[in-house]
Design a protein around this motif. Structure first.
Motif, PDB file in Angstrom:
ATOM      1  N   SER A 185     -26.549 -33.850  22.947  1.00 46.63           N
ATOM      2  CA  SER A 185     -27.734 -34.146  22.146  1.00 46.63           C
ATOM      3  C   SER A 185     -28.108 -35.616  22.170  1.00 46.63           C
ATOM      4  N   GLY A 186     -27.100 -36.499  22.136  1.00 45.81           N
ATOM      5  CA  GLY A 186     -27.389 -37.936  22.135  1.00 45.81           C
ATOM      6  C   GLY A 186     -28.107 -38.379  23.393  1.00 45.81           C
ATOM      7  N   ASN A 187     -27.627 -37.905  24.531  1.00 47.56           N
ATOM      8  CA  ASN A 187     -28.242 -38.298  25.806  1.00 47.56           C
ATOM      9  C   ASN A 187     -29.631 -37.694  25.985  1.00 47.56           C
ATOM     10  N   ILE A 188     -29.806 -36.433  25.536  1.00 45.74           N
ATOM     11  CA  ILE A 188     -31.122 -35.801  25.649  1.00 45.74           C
ATOM     12  C   ILE A 188     -32.134 -36.547  24.787  1.00 45.74           C
ATOM     13  N   LYS A 189     -31.718 -36.898  23.579  1.00 48.06           N
ATOM     14  CA  LYS A 189     -32.634 -37.605  22.670  1.00 48.06           C
ATOM     15  C   LYS A 189     -32.959 -38.998  23.196  1.00 48.06           C
ATOM     16  N   ALA A 190     -31.992 -39.640  23.823  1.00 44.99           N
ATOM     17  CA  ALA A 190     -32.194 -41.010  24.307  1.00 44.99           C
ATOM     18  C   ALA A 190     -33.170 -41.074  25.483  1.00 44.99           C
ATOM     19  N   LEU A 191     -33.173 -40.021  26.313  1.00 43.61           N
ATOM     20  CA  LEU A 191     -33.976 -40.066  27.544  1.00 43.61           C
ATOM     21  C   LEU A 191     -35.169 -39.128  27.534  1.00 43.61           C
ATOM     22  N   GLY A 192     -35.092 -38.068  26.747  1.00 46.44           N
ATOM     23  CA  GLY A 192     -36.102 -37.012  26.855  1.00 46.44           C
ATOM     24  C   GLY A 192     -35.581 -35.923  27.775  1.00 46.44           C
ATOM     25  N   ARG A 225     -28.636 -46.884  28.629  1.00 47.38           N
ATOM     26  CA  ARG A 225     -28.683 -45.498  28.149  1.00 47.38           C
ATOM     27  C   ARG A 225     -28.736 -44.523  29.307  1.00 47.38           C
ATOM     28  N   LYS A 226     -29.534 -44.864  30.299  1.00 50.15           N
ATOM     29  CA  LYS A 226     -29.673 -43.963  31.449  1.00 50.15           C
ATOM     30  C   LYS A 226     -28.368 -43.893  32.241  1.00 50.15           C
ATOM     31  N   GLU A 227     -27.703 -45.020  32.387  1.00 51.06           N
ATOM     32  CA  GLU A 227     -26.438 -45.062  33.124  1.00 51.06           C
ATOM     33  C   GLU A 227     -25.353 -44.262  32.404  1.00 51.06           C
TER      34      GLU A 227
END
Length: 678
Positions: A513-520, A104-106
């Motif tokens: 939105s997907g990346n923000i939600k996945a990582l904070g 997810r981070k990558e």
């Protein structure tokens, strides 16, 4: 002390004491909540179980305890608190045995890098353009400034100075003014407009709603009343014949400032000499309208205003692309808005309205469903038969909306029942109570904007967030967050938490939105900073792991356990020695003289700052000395390294590691070593 009463400055004078900015920490305070979610940069999302003091080889040390799937635990030393980030959304906790977090981070890092590369290229083209500088020291400009009836806040003055510097240069301005609701962004924008107008140029101000454009028109007309500046309004209220006159006057240069909505973009309008575009509530606009002006008027100055303030870390991250000025201090006389989260009852509504009417004020009553808003008025008429009420919503004729708003602004009736159409633009000082029904159905930022319609004077304001059903976990989190950040100037906390709670956001101009939600949100911003450093070929500062086996904790007699997390993260996340100095001053001002244990924490953080600059991967402090391990690709002057190691009677442990004969209580020696090897 029985006969002594302690009374605060605010209780006596009605306004909070303005703290000396020199002793305020420059780093955002982070208070992790026990048993809530937290994100670790390397291990993912877990549950924060609190601070745990442990005996490590005879030394007492504090650790952040984080629980992951299968009840696995990670204990993070307080010196590595910069790897921890707030997470306010709802998500499953990660497993230490899974690669899901790293994937997810990558993926987020790749998406960020792609978007930033596009943005950097766009703004790079603007940076090579030139135009004639403005004269920012004209007599008319000084007279306009002198006519401002209030005292500017320091943040306002800085934003105005930033704009003057931009406009007096030969490069087109590209600046974002971020500020909380009613903190004076409009005055700053009018100062920019004055510079353009008094230099013989035209200005356009774009607002997202008809109501906000009308509000701006009235404000600009009032502010420029004593100057030969012609201002026009173009929105859906404007008659067709009037539109044609305005278009003709813009082409001939007879109109100096045009206040408008989207119609400026869609209509076939030409200016004689347009030089400044001010886009208010810029978060409501897409990329198209912003790019339209830059394409049609290549050398135009762009000023954006945002009521959704940006966290300082994001400010720093994107400041190399677009210049940002942040207005984070309220006018001195402003008071906090008293905010209540309550179950909706007739008693609550009746008391709230009568309380405001008794002191001669007016009330916003927000009900966001047009199909039931007239039934709401019937119920209110039965509950409060003695006060006049009117309704506005988006389906009413434009002329009727304008008349109702004008009558309400002039005090002809005391209660305005409305949908969220009032969210942007109404600036009425006599309205100091807002009641929002079915508040659980609003987004957090929307609630914050609505709440900001009151409290725009020195009179105490009230906001009632009413719910009429069983609340979901997310809805309760939204409402309690707004109550928690009741103090003005914390709007960016609201925006941040809203992004995480709802998983929404397009902070880079495209939906992420997907990346923000996945990582904070916090960690997402950290990745933005790293990506920008890579794109601009700057040295990327990577994480440094510190192992310091000695007493390392904040004594409970000095700082309460509930507040320790904020201080640990404050120290660990500082970006330079200047920030650490301000943090030290802040701690001493709030808690008293620093104990040796706290001074040592700050000293270790200073070492960590220099270690990051020299690509150190790990620092291990032992009883006989310090082991330093570098990243494999560290760019270090080998000759200098050999000389320093020999001077400290050290030795090479491997291709990337050295041992230094340094007393761990003499950290200045290690600091000088790190400075001297690059």
């Amino acid at each position: 002390l029985k006969d002594i009463a302690f009374v605060s400055f605010e209780e006596i004078f009605g306004v909070p004491l303005q703290k000396d900015q020199k002793i305020q920490p420059k780093v955002q305070m982070v208070q992790f909540q026990k048993d809530k979610l937290i994100a670790h940069k390397n291990y993912g999302i877990g549950i924060y179980r609190g601070i745990k003091t442990m005996d490590v080889e005879g030394a007492l040390m504090d650790f952040f305890e984080i629980e992951y799937a299968n009840q696995d635990k990670v204990y993070v030393p307080v010196t590595n608190a910069d790897c921890l980030f707030e997470y306010e959304g709802t998500a499953q906790i990660d497993s230490l045995n899974s690669k899901s977090w790293h994937t997810r981070k990558e993926n987020a890092s790749k998406a960020i890098k792609k978007i930033l590369t596009e943005l950097v290229n766009i703004y790079a083209k603007r940076k090579i353009l030139t135009r004639a500088p403005y004269n920012t020291d004209l007599l008319e400009i000084r007279e306009f400034e002198a006519e401002f009836e209030y005292e500017e806040t320091q943040d306002q003055l800085q934003a105005i100075e930033d704009i003057k510097n931009d406009m007096s240069s030969d490069k087109p301005m590209e600046r974002l003014i971020c500020g909380d609701v009613s903190f004076g962004k409009t005055e700053v924008a009018m100062r920019a407009a004055a510079i353009a107008c008094f230099n013989g140029k035209q200005v356009v101000v774009i607002a997202p709603t008809t109501i906000l454009s009308l509000q701006h028109y009235n404000t600009f007309c009032e502010r420029f009343a004593n100057f030969p500046v012609k201002i026009a309004l173009l929105n859906s209220f404007t008659k067709k014949s009037e539109k044609e006159k305005i278009k003709s006057s813009l082409e001939s240069g007879q109109i100096d400032i045009l206040i408008a909505t989207h119609s400026v973009y869609f209509a076939d309008i030409n200016f004689k000499d347009l030089s400044l575009a001010i886009i208010d509530e810029e978060q409501h606009f897409g990329v198209k309208i912003k790019e339209y002006f830059k394409q049609k008027y290549e050398h135009i100055d762009m000023l954006y205003l945002s009521a959704t303030p940006i966290p300082r870390t994001l400010n720093m991250a994107i400041n190399s692309i677009i210049s940002i000025s942040v207005i984070k201090t309220a006018p001195l006389a402003r008071k906090h808005i008293q905010t209540y989260v309550l179950k909706q009852t007739d008693k609550v509504i009746k008391e709230a309205v009568e309380r405001e009417l008794f002191r001669g004020g007016s009330v916003f009553f927000v009900h966001n469903r047009i199909e039931t808003i007239y039934k709401v008025k019937e119920d209110l008429d039965k509950l409060l038969p003695d006060c006049q009420k009117r309704i506005i919503h988006s389906q009413l004729p434009k002329s009727e909306i304008k008349k109702i708003i004008t009558d309400f602004a002039n005090g002809k009736f005391p209660v305005l029942i409305s949908t969220s159409i009032i969210e942007s633009g109404l600036n009425l000082k006599h309205v100091n109570t807002i009641i929002i029904t079915q508040a659980q159905n609003f987004g957090l930022s929307d609630l914050y904007q609505l709440r900001g319609r009151v409290g725009r004077s020195d009179i105490e304001a009230f906001a009632y967030l009413l719910y009429d059903t069983q609340l979901s976990e997310q809805a309760l989190m939204r409402l309690n967050t707004l109550k928690e950040y009741m103090q003005r100037g914390l709007g960016f906390n609201i925006a941040l938490k809203d992004l995480e709670i709802r998983g929404a956001g397009n902070i880079l101009g495209k939906d992420q939105s997907g990346n923000i939600k996945a990582l904070g949100y916090d960690l997402y911003v950290e990745l933005i900073q790293e990506a920008l450093s890579q794109i601009s070929s700057e040295k990327v500062e990577r994480d440094v792991e510190i192992k310091f086996i000695d007493n390392l904790y904040i004594p409970s007699w000095y700082i309460d356990d509930n507040e320790k997390t904020a201080i640990y993260t404050l120290i660990s996340k500082a970006k330079d020695e200047e920030e650490l100095s301000s943090i030290k001053n802040y701690i001493e001002d709030k808690y008293g003289k620093l104990p040796k244990l706290v001074s040592r924490l700050i000293e270790i953080s200073i070492i960590k700052l220099y270690a990051k600059k020299t690509c150190v991967k790990r620092l291990m402090f032992g009883k006989k000395g310090v082991s330093v391990q570098f990243y494999i690709d560290a760019k270090i002057d080998t000759d200098k390294l050999i000389k320093q190691v020999n001077a400290l009677k050290g030795k090479f442990l491997s291709e990337t590691g050295v041992f230094l004969n340094i007393d761990r209580n003499n950290l200045n020696v290690l600091k000088n070593f790190l400075i001297n090897i690059v």
